[in-house]
Design a protein around this motif. Structure first.
Motif, PDB file in Angstrom:
ATOM      1  N   THR A 101       0.976  -1.074   0.104  1.00  0.00           N
ATOM      2  CA  THR A 101      -0.232   0.011  -0.204  1.00  0.00           C
ATOM      3  C   THR A 101       0.867   1.274   0.150  1.00  0.00           C
ATOM      4  OG1 THR A 101      -1.759  -1.144   1.394  1.00  0.00           O
ATOM      5  CG2 THR A 101      -1.808   1.221   1.311  1.00  0.00           C
ATOM      6  N   PHE A 102       0.652   2.313  -0.628  1.00  0.00           N
ATOM      7  CA  PHE A 102       1.356   3.211  -1.157  1.00  0.00           C
ATOM      8  C   PHE A 102       0.512   4.480  -1.399  1.00  0.00           C
ATOM      9  CE2 PHE A 102       2.009   0.882  -4.712  1.00  0.00           C
ATOM     10  CZ  PHE A 102       1.953   1.923  -5.833  1.00  0.00           C
ATOM     11  N   SER A 103       1.095   5.767  -1.243  1.00  0.00           N
ATOM     12  CA  SER A 103       0.530   6.822  -1.730  1.00  0.00           C
ATOM     13  C   SER A 103       1.573   7.882  -2.447  1.00  0.00           C
ATOM     14  CB  SER A 103      -0.295   7.733  -0.909  1.00  0.00           C
ATOM     15  OG  SER A 103       0.457   8.002   0.252  1.00  0.00           O
ATOM     16  N   GLU A 104       1.258   9.165  -2.576  1.00  0.00           N
ATOM     17  CA  GLU A 104       2.132  10.243  -3.102  1.00  0.00           C
ATOM     18  C   GLU A 104       3.066  10.481  -2.212  1.00  0.00           C
ATOM     19  OE1 GLU A 104       2.592  11.736  -6.340  1.00  0.00           O
ATOM     20  OE2 GLU A 104       1.749  10.149  -6.817  1.00  0.00           O
ATOM     21  N   ARG A 105       2.709  10.472  -0.832  1.00  0.00           N
ATOM     22  CA  ARG A 105       3.742  10.691   0.302  1.00  0.00           C
ATOM     23  C   ARG A 105       4.789   9.858   0.302  1.00  0.00           C
ATOM     24  NH1 ARG A 105       1.776  13.966   4.182  1.00  0.00           N
ATOM     25  NH2 ARG A 105      -0.614  14.360   4.215  1.00  0.00           N
ATOM     26  N   GLY A 142      10.507  14.307  -5.216  1.00  0.00           N
ATOM     27  CA  GLY A 142      10.074  15.548  -5.577  1.00  0.00           C
ATOM     28  C   GLY A 142       8.607  15.703  -5.550  1.00  0.00           C
ATOM     29  N   ALA A 143       7.937  14.783  -4.957  1.00  0.00           N
ATOM     30  CA  ALA A 143       6.277  14.833  -5.011  1.00  0.00           C
ATOM     31  C   ALA A 143       5.861  15.744  -4.153  1.00  0.00           C
ATOM     32  CB  ALA A 143       5.800  13.508  -4.864  1.00  0.00           C
ATOM     33  N   LYS A 144       5.002  16.517  -4.438  1.00  0.00           N
ATOM     34  CA  LYS A 144       4.078  17.453  -3.785  1.00  0.00           C
ATOM     35  C   LYS A 144       2.649  17.264  -3.370  1.00  0.00           C
ATOM     36  CE  LYS A 144       7.034  21.329  -5.382  1.00  0.00           C
ATOM     37  NZ  LYS A 144       7.049  22.688  -5.955  1.00  0.00           N
ATOM     38  N   ILE A 145       2.502  16.916  -2.060  1.00  0.00           N
ATOM     39  CA  ILE A 145       1.133  16.654  -1.578  1.00  0.00           C
ATOM     40  C   ILE A 145      -0.005  18.049  -1.809  1.00  0.00           C
ATOM     41  CG2 ILE A 145      -0.268  15.733   0.122  1.00  0.00           C
ATOM     42  CD1 ILE A 145       2.113  13.981  -0.768  1.00  0.00           C
ATOM     43  N   ARG A 146      -0.767  17.578  -2.751  1.00  0.00           N
ATOM     44  CA  ARG A 146      -1.775  18.561  -3.187  1.00  0.00           C
ATOM     45  C   ARG A 146      -3.280  18.196  -2.406  1.00  0.00           C
ATOM     46  NH1 ARG A 146      -2.910  18.637  -9.260  1.00  0.00           N
ATOM     47  NH2 ARG A 146      -2.821  16.407  -8.927  1.00  0.00           N
TER      48      ARG A 146
END
Length: 397
Positions: free
Chosen positions: A271-275, A281-285
């Motif tokens: 299980t994963f997400s943008e975090r 360099g991902a930015k949580i929107r």
């Protein structure tokens, strides 16, 4: 549920053609790698009330599409009717076959069966007194989808009425109650529930995954429709199957990706997400959710995700990992140097992974403590866990 404004589908058997569908239009493109360029081939307009679409993998049809409408009906259409009829520079809509619905409601999802393209699963909104998952056998409609040739004597073009290959086994049985509705309808499932997404397992004629009411991942064995389907509690707004692993599937919902083994839906593999991509360099929107996911058909373990309103596609590399250090320490087979090396490798693998879920086995059989440890280590070595090894993103679109 996220309904993308447009959807891109690659050809099920070729890697140089794709369609973009949305609003009331489907456009077919061809990618020429030798130039390189992307050529517009043809378009179908005036597809009013279109909600979803699927491309048939049948080798007898290069251009057969299923279009789900907001009324619940499904239209089977030919995209390149003029070309198939040998009429150059002539646009033609060609034949259309409609699969009706008893009660008007939105068609949310469509899925052709890769092993037997005659099977089509249709997912619908819920309505009182009716089922939301319908399994069709479209083989009786094949003659109606035939396009007459402008030059019947030209043997260079294959005709759809040429001998077809025998259908694979096992076949999906028809419930007796369905024959009175439409002879092409085989089964109905999911009464008074919303079916938001569908996917047949890649090499199976009868195993179907469905997203039910946005909160269940359900596996139907269509050979035995009277047996309760396997359920997993999960937010499901879309499903992707892995072409390199017949049992690996991924689903997404509420900004989270979950990877499963269809043989054991009791616990997710990963299980994963943008975090988990912050190092890339991902930015949580705030409020951002996924619109679509898809496994690569050319690179094992690569999963692509697209966030709603995002200007790029993110790629995740998923690897299998076995905990060899535990096995070596339990069995006692190996030197201390080997154990230390295995332990260090396991530690590094754990640090590289961001969100691994380790499927610790348990035995119900009574054994001595030493036998239990040995059995557990063998089971663990045979059940690899999944880890995220890398992530990257495309250039902004």
């Amino acid at each position: 549920m996220v309904q993308p404004d447009k959807r891109l589908l690659w050809h099920p058997r070729h890697d140089n053609k794709f369609v973009v569908g949305g609003n009331s239009q489907i456009t077919l493109y061809e990618w020429a790698a030798e130039y390189p360029e992307i050529r517009h081939v043809t378009s179908q307009h005036d597809l009013h009330f279109m909600k979803c679409l699927a491309w048939s993998p049948d080798p007898a049809f290069e251009d057969l599409m299923a279009v789900g409408l907001s009324t619940g009906k499904v239209d089977l259409i030919r995209l390149e009717a003029g070309k198939q009829a040998q009429k150059n520079n002539v646009l033609s809509n060609g034949p259309t076959v409609t699969l009706p619905v008893r009660n008007t409601r939105s068609c949310n999802a469509l899925a052709f069966n890769n092993a037997d393209p005659n099977y089509l699963a249709v997912g619908l909104d819920k309505v009182r007194g009716d089922s939301s998952l319908v399994i069709w056998d479209i083989s009786p409609s094949v003659p109606s989808l035939t396009i007459p040739l402008a030059n019947p004597g030209d043997s260079s073009v294959l005709n759809i009425l040429s001998p077809r290959q025998p259908r694979p086994e096992p076949r999906i049985p028809r419930l007796e109650t369905q024959a009175r509705i439409d002879p092409r309808v085989l089964q109905h499932h999911a009464p008074t529930e919303v079916v938001s997404s569908l996917a047949f397992l890649p090499s199976s004629t009868h195993l179907l995954l469905a997203g039910i009411s946005h909160r269940w991942l359900r596996l139907f064995d269509l050979r035995a429709p009277n047996i309760a389907a396997a359920n997993a509690a999960s937010k499901v707004h879309g499903i992707a199957t892995d072409p390199f692993d017949d049992h690996r599937v991924a689903c997404f919902g509420d900004g989270v990706i979950t990877v499963w083994d269809s043989r054991k839906l009791t616990q997710p593999l990963l299980t994963f997400s943008e975090r988990d991509a912050l190092a890339d360099g991902a930015k949580i929107r705030p409020g951002s959710i996924y619109a679509n996911i898809e496994f690569s058909s050319t690179r094992r373990g690569c999963l692509a995700t697209l966030e709603k309103d995002a200007a790029y596609v993110r790629f995740w590399d998923i690897l299998e990992s076995r905990i060899q250090a535990i096995e070596g320490s339990v069995t006692g087979g190996g030197s201390s140097d080997g154990e230390a090396k295995s332990s260090r490798e396991s530690s590094r693998a754990t640090r590289r992974s961001w969100a691994p879920t380790l499927p610790w086995p348990s035995s119900q059989t009574q054994h001595s403590p030493k036998e239990r440890d040995l059995t557990s280590s063998v089971e663990l070595s045979n059940q690899p866990s999944l880890v995220l090894a890398d992530t990257r993103r495309s250039e902004c679109l």
